[in-house]
Design a protein around this motif. Structure first.
Motif, PDB file in Angstrom:
ATOM      1  N   UNK A  18       9.631 -27.074  64.186  1.00 59.62           N
ATOM      2  CA  UNK A  18       9.629 -25.638  63.889  1.00 59.62           C
ATOM      3  C   UNK A  18       9.639 -25.310  62.402  1.00 59.62           C
ATOM      4  N   UNK A  19      10.112 -26.252  61.581  1.00 66.58           N
ATOM      5  CA  UNK A  19      10.247 -25.970  60.143  1.00 66.58           C
ATOM      6  C   UNK A  19       8.974 -25.421  59.503  1.00 66.58           C
ATOM      7  N   UNK A  20       7.810 -26.041  59.735  1.00 67.32           N
ATOM      8  CA  UNK A  20       6.607 -25.482  59.110  1.00 67.32           C
ATOM      9  C   UNK A  20       6.313 -24.046  59.509  1.00 67.32           C
ATOM     10  N   UNK A  21       6.663 -23.671  60.755  1.00 69.49           N
ATOM     11  CA  UNK A  21       6.320 -22.339  61.239  1.00 69.49           C
ATOM     12  C   UNK A  21       7.117 -21.251  60.519  1.00 69.49           C
ATOM     13  N   UNK A  22       8.397 -21.513  60.232  1.00 71.22           N
ATOM     14  CA  UNK A  22       9.143 -20.476  59.523  1.00 71.22           C
ATOM     15  C   UNK A  22       9.124 -20.678  58.010  1.00 71.22           C
ATOM     16  N   UNK A  23       8.734 -21.892  57.566  1.00 68.24           N
ATOM     17  CA  UNK A  23       8.695 -22.131  56.125  1.00 68.24           C
ATOM     18  C   UNK A  23       7.388 -21.658  55.498  1.00 68.24           C
ATOM     19  N   UNK A  24       6.279 -21.903  56.184  1.00 69.18           N
ATOM     20  CA  UNK A  24       4.971 -21.608  55.589  1.00 69.18           C
ATOM     21  C   UNK A  24       4.818 -20.145  55.205  1.00 69.18           C
ATOM     22  N   UNK A  25       5.173 -19.164  56.070  1.00 70.74           N
ATOM     23  CA  UNK A  25       5.045 -17.766  55.635  1.00 70.74           C
ATOM     24  C   UNK A  25       5.844 -17.464  54.371  1.00 70.74           C
ATOM     25  N   UNK A  26       7.029 -18.058  54.261  1.00 70.02           N
ATOM     26  CA  UNK A  26       7.867 -17.845  53.073  1.00 70.02           C
ATOM     27  C   UNK A  26       7.233 -18.500  51.847  1.00 70.02           C
ATOM     28  N   UNK A  27       6.611 -19.673  52.047  1.00 64.10           N
ATOM     29  CA  UNK A  27       6.008 -20.379  50.921  1.00 64.10           C
ATOM     30  C   UNK A  27       4.689 -19.751  50.482  1.00 64.10           C
ATOM     31  N   UNK A  28       3.991 -19.094  51.414  1.00 63.23           N
ATOM     32  CA  UNK A  28       2.687 -18.519  51.064  1.00 63.23           C
ATOM     33  C   UNK A  28       2.780 -17.394  50.042  1.00 63.23           C
ATOM     34  N   UNK A  29       3.965 -16.808  49.903  1.00 62.29           N
ATOM     35  CA  UNK A  29       4.108 -15.751  48.893  1.00 62.29           C
ATOM     36  C   UNK A  29       4.284 -16.342  47.494  1.00 62.29           C
ATOM     37  N   UNK A  46       3.443 -26.407  41.373  1.00 62.36           N
ATOM     38  CA  UNK A  46       4.774 -26.983  41.259  1.00 62.36           C
ATOM     39  C   UNK A  46       5.839 -26.067  41.839  1.00 62.36           C
ATOM     40  N   UNK A  47       5.706 -24.766  41.627  1.00 57.23           N
ATOM     41  CA  UNK A  47       6.727 -23.833  42.103  1.00 57.23           C
ATOM     42  C   UNK A  47       6.815 -23.852  43.628  1.00 57.23           C
ATOM     43  N   UNK A  48       5.673 -23.877  44.317  1.00 54.87           N
ATOM     44  CA  UNK A  48       5.682 -23.924  45.780  1.00 54.87           C
ATOM     45  C   UNK A  48       6.232 -25.268  46.256  1.00 54.87           C
ATOM     46  N   UNK A  49       5.853 -26.350  45.574  1.00 52.77           N
ATOM     47  CA  UNK A  49       6.367 -27.674  45.932  1.00 52.77           C
ATOM     48  C   UNK A  49       7.887 -27.707  45.836  1.00 52.77           C
ATOM     49  N   UNK A  50       8.427 -27.140  44.753  1.00 50.71           N
ATOM     50  CA  UNK A  50       9.879 -27.151  44.567  1.00 50.71           C
ATOM     51  C   UNK A  50      10.586 -26.348  45.659  1.00 50.71           C
ATOM     52  N   UNK A  51       9.996 -25.229  46.051  1.00 49.53           N
ATOM     53  CA  UNK A  51      10.581 -24.433  47.132  1.00 49.53           C
ATOM     54  C   UNK A  51      10.581 -25.214  48.448  1.00 49.53           C
ATOM     55  N   UNK A  52       9.464 -25.885  48.729  1.00 53.27           N
ATOM     56  CA  UNK A  52       9.339 -26.637  49.981  1.00 53.27           C
ATOM     57  C   UNK A  52      10.369 -27.760  50.029  1.00 53.27           C
ATOM     58  N   UNK A  53      10.521 -28.483  48.930  1.00 55.37           N
ATOM     59  CA  UNK A  53      11.466 -29.600  48.918  1.00 55.37           C
ATOM     60  C   UNK A  53      12.909 -29.110  48.951  1.00 55.37           C
ATOM     61  N   UNK A  54      13.166 -27.983  48.339  1.00 51.66           N
ATOM     62  CA  UNK A  54      14.505 -27.406  48.425  1.00 51.66           C
ATOM     63  C   UNK A  54      14.821 -27.028  49.870  1.00 51.66           C
ATOM     64  N   UNK A  55      13.823 -26.501  50.581  1.00 49.96           N
ATOM     65  CA  UNK A  55      14.036 -26.106  51.972  1.00 49.96           C
ATOM     66  C   UNK A  55      14.320 -27.321  52.855  1.00 49.96           C
TER      67      UNK A  55
END
Length: 261
Positions: free
Chosen positions: A27-38, A43-52
Motif C-alpha cells: 500500500x505504501x506506493x499508493x498513498x506515498x506517490x500522490x504526496x511525492x508528485x507535488x 534529489x528533493x523527491x528522493x529524500x522525501x521518499x526515503x524519509x517516508x
C-alpha cells in the motif's frame, strides 16, 4: 502456563506484524506517490521518499518492541551522524535492513534484483530508488552518486542471511564498491539472541523463553588498505578476506564478552 500464554501471544503478534508489513509494502506506493508528485523530480523527491520509508520502518520496529516480540539496542549511534557513509553489516536476521533504515532517515541500499519480484518489497524499492545489484558497473555509478548526495549506503557483503553455525562468507561486491570509490568503511555488527528469523528458521519459530534481542553495534570507521600497484580485482579479493576475518573476530569477541557478563 504463563510462559506458554506469553509464547502464544508473541506468535500471534509476530504473525500480525509481518502481515501488516506485507500489506504496508503493497500500500505504501499508493498513498506515498500522490504526496511525492507535488514535489519536483530529483534529489528533493528522493529524500522525501526515503524519509517516508524510514518512518514506516521505524514504526514497524517500535511496534514489534511494544508488542513484546523483541528488544533492540543500538551502541554508538552517534557514529552514524556523519552523512555519506558506506555501511557494511553482517546479516543474521530477516529484519536487519529494517532496523538499519529505521535509524537512518536518508538510507540507500544495494538490494538483490530478485526482490523486485517480491510484491511486498518492490514498491518500496522503486519508491526509494534503491540500487539493484544486477549490473556491477551501474551499482558503482549509482553508489558514487548516492554517497555524493550525502546518503548512507548500506551493503550486506554476505548477500544473504547468515546460516547459523557456518563461518561468515562475504562476496566481493562490497569491497569492490569501497575500493572503486575510495570510500572508507563503517562496519556495523548485528547480533540476534537467540537466533531468530534466520535463513533456516521460519517466522513462526519464535523463542519459547521470551522476546529475542537485537543489538546493533556501530564500530569505528575503517580506512582502506593501500592497493598501490594492484589490480582492483586482486585488491577486492584481499579486502574481502580481511573484512571476513574482522567481522568474525568482532562477533567472537562480543559473544565472549556477553558470556562473561
Amino acid at each position: 502456563m504463563k510462559q506458554r500464554l506469553n509464547w502464544l501471544w508473541r506468535l500471534f503478534a509476530t504473525g500480525f506484524s509481518f502481515t501488516l508489513f506485507g500489506l504496508g509494502g503493497l500500500l505504501l506506493p499508493f498513498y506515498a506517490v500522490p504526496w511525492l508528485l507535488i514535489t519536483p523530480k530529483g534529489v528533493k523527491r528522493e529524500r522525501k521518499a526515503r524519509w517516508l520509508v524510514h518512518i514506516n520502518f521505524r514504526f514497524f520496529m517500535n511496534m514489534m518492541r511494544a508488542l513484546g516480540i523483541l528488544h533492540y539496542y543500538v551502541e554508538d549511534i552517534d557514529r552514524l551522524r556523519q552523512p555519506g557513509q558506506l555501511i557494511l553489516a553482517n546479516h543474521p536476521s530477516l529484519i536487519d535492513v529494517v532496523l538499519l533504515i529505521s535509524l537512518l532517515p536518508q538510507a540507500d541500499c544495494v538490494v538483490k534484483s530478485a526482490l523486485m519480484k517480491n510484491p511486498s518489497m518492490r514498491g518500496v524499492i522503486r519508491l526509494a530508488g534503491y540500487i539493484a545489484n544486477d549490473d556491477p558497473e551501474q551499482v558503482i555509478a549509482e553508489a558514487k552518486a548516492s554517497l555524493a548526495r550525502g546518503n548512507h549506503l548500506i551493503i550486506f557483503p554476505e548477500g544473504t542471511r547468515t546460516v547459523p553455525g557456518r563461518a561468515i562468507s562475504f562476496q566481493r561486491g562490497a569491497a569492490n564498491v569501497a575500493l572503486r570509490l575510495e570510500q572508507a568503511i563503517r562496519p556495523v555488527l548485528i547480533t540476534v539472541e537467540p537466533a531468530t528469523l534466520t535463513k533456516q528458521v521460519a517466522w513462526y519459530e519464535i523463542p519459547l523463553s521470551g522476546p529475542f534481542e537485537m543489538v546493533l553495534r556501530v564500530l569505528p570507521e575503517r580506512s582502506l588498505p593501500s592497493t598501490e600497484g594492484q589490480p582492483v580485482s586482486l585488491a577486492a579479493r584481499q579486502l574481502t578476506k580481511q573484512l571476513e576475518h574482522f567481522f568474525t573476530e568482532e562477533l567472537a569477541h562480543y559473544a565472549g564478552t556477553r558470556a562473561r557478563a
